[in-house]
Scaffold this active site. Structure first.
Site, PDB file in Angstrom:
ATOM      1  CE  LYS A  17      -0.684   6.726  -7.217  1.00  0.00           C
ATOM      2  NZ  LYS A  17      -1.719   6.028  -6.470  1.00  0.00           N
ATOM      3  NE  ARG A  93       2.772   9.437  -2.962  1.00  0.00           N
ATOM      4  CZ  ARG A  93       2.386   8.190  -3.170  1.00  0.00           C
ATOM      5  NH1 ARG A  93       1.536   7.623  -2.363  1.00  0.00           N
ATOM      6  NH2 ARG A  93       2.871   7.518  -4.163  1.00  0.00           N
ATOM      7  NE  ARG A 130      -0.691  -3.220  -5.626  1.00  0.00           N
ATOM      8  CZ  ARG A 130      -0.578  -1.909  -5.412  1.00  0.00           C
ATOM      9  NH1 ARG A 130      -0.541  -1.081  -6.418  1.00  0.00           N
ATOM     10  NH2 ARG A 130      -0.518  -1.469  -4.185  1.00  0.00           N
ATOM     11  NE  ARG A 163       2.999  -1.637  -3.246  1.00  0.00           N
ATOM     12  CZ  ARG A 163       2.608  -0.465  -3.745  1.00  0.00           C
ATOM     13  NH1 ARG A 163       2.571  -0.291  -5.058  1.00  0.00           N
ATOM     14  NH2 ARG A 163       2.249   0.524  -2.966  1.00  0.00           N
ATOM     15  NE  ARG A 174      -0.338   2.184   0.243  1.00  0.00           N
ATOM     16  CZ  ARG A 174      -0.627   1.022  -0.365  1.00  0.00           C
ATOM     17  NH1 ARG A 174      -0.766  -0.083   0.346  1.00  0.00           N
ATOM     18  NH2 ARG A 174      -0.768   0.980  -1.665  1.00  0.00           N
TER      19      ARG A 174
END
Ligand code: AP5
Ligand code: MG
Length: 225
Positions: A17, A93, A130, A163, A174
């Site tokens: 996204k 969301r 990531r 993160r 999540r």
């Protein structure tokens, strides 16, 4: 002159996204509005709002609807979004957030909700590798897109880190919340004829090309072309 666009990006964690929203915001010359990035900036600023948000972010819980909706409502009243549009990344969301957005955008509404489709095995690999810049939010992957100088952002020279919510437990939570709260929005937007589903596999350029094709088609159609 490119007329702008009113878009939102759906997709599970790690679908791309943020990666695609940055590219689309450049392509259509509209602001990229990421609720996740806004919360992470608030956490770094140490504000009271940031401290409140951190309790949810670190464990992968959703920030309560009223906080998120208020923040997005305020952002969407600024003139840059009301004139040219926006790319919303990570909002809505939940169904109450989608309903609130529908009200905020009346009477113009959205051009398109873009659902980036990807399977869970692939997102787990992407999230594990990531890394992000703490200053400008640029994304890297330690496997196929590392920063040129290890630990430093190519774009702004900021520190590149993992993160806080890219831990095994927070990722699991999540993804559970995505299935329960966010996946129903796919049907919600399809019922309103506002959904396009895009294959999230392939290079970021290939995915952008697929999205732009669909968005341009829709904008042309809504302009009566
Ligand atoms: P948010 O920051 O939105 O995180 P998320 O939904 O968990 O999504 P991600 O940012 O993890 O994934 P992404 O799809 O953006 O993938 P990316 O482009 O980075 O939200 C964080 C938290 O904030 C939430 O958990 C919640 O607490 C709170 N929050 C935010 N919005 C909220 C809301 N509306 N309501 C309530 N709470 C809210 O890509 C992932 C990786 O893959 C990167 O390394 C990238 O380089 C790589 N990659 C991307 N595309 C490709 C490709 N095509 N090929 C290869 N690699 C790729
Ligand atoms: Mg993101």
């Amino acid at each position: 002159m490119n007329p702008g666009a009113r878009l939102l990006i759906l997709g599970k964690q790690g679908a791309g996204k943020g990666t695609q929203a940055v590219r689309l915001s450049r392509h259509y010359v509209v602001p990229h509005i990421s609720t996740g990035d806004t919360f992470r900036q608030a956490v770094r600023s140490g504000s009271e709002f940031g401290q409140k948000a951190k309790q949810y972010l670190d464990v992968g819980e959703l920030v309560p609807d009223e906080l998120v909706i208020g923040m997005v409502r305020e952002r969407l009243t600024r003139s840059d979004t009301s004139h040219r549009g926006f790319v919303l990344d990570g909002f809505p969301r939940t169904v109450p957030q989608a309903e609130a957005l529908e009200d905020m955008l009346a009477p113009n509404g959205l051009h398109l909700a873009v659902d980036i489709e990807i399977d869970t095995g692939m997102v787990l690999a992407r999230l594990a590798s990531r890394r992000v810049c703490v200053d400008c939010g640029a994304n890297y992957s330690v496997i196929d897109n590392p920063p040129r100088v290890p630990g430093l952002c190519d774009v702004c020279g900021g520190e590149v880190v993992q993160r806080d919510d890219d831990t095994e437990g927070a990722i699991r939570r999540r993804l559970e919340l995505y299935d329960r709260e966010t996946a129903p929005l796919i049907a919600w937007y399809a019922e309103r004829q506002l959904l396009t589903r895009i294959d999230g596999l392939g290079t970021p350029d290939e995915v952008t090309e697929r999205i732009v094709l669909e968005v341009d088609r829709r904008i042309l159609r809504s302009a009566g072309g």
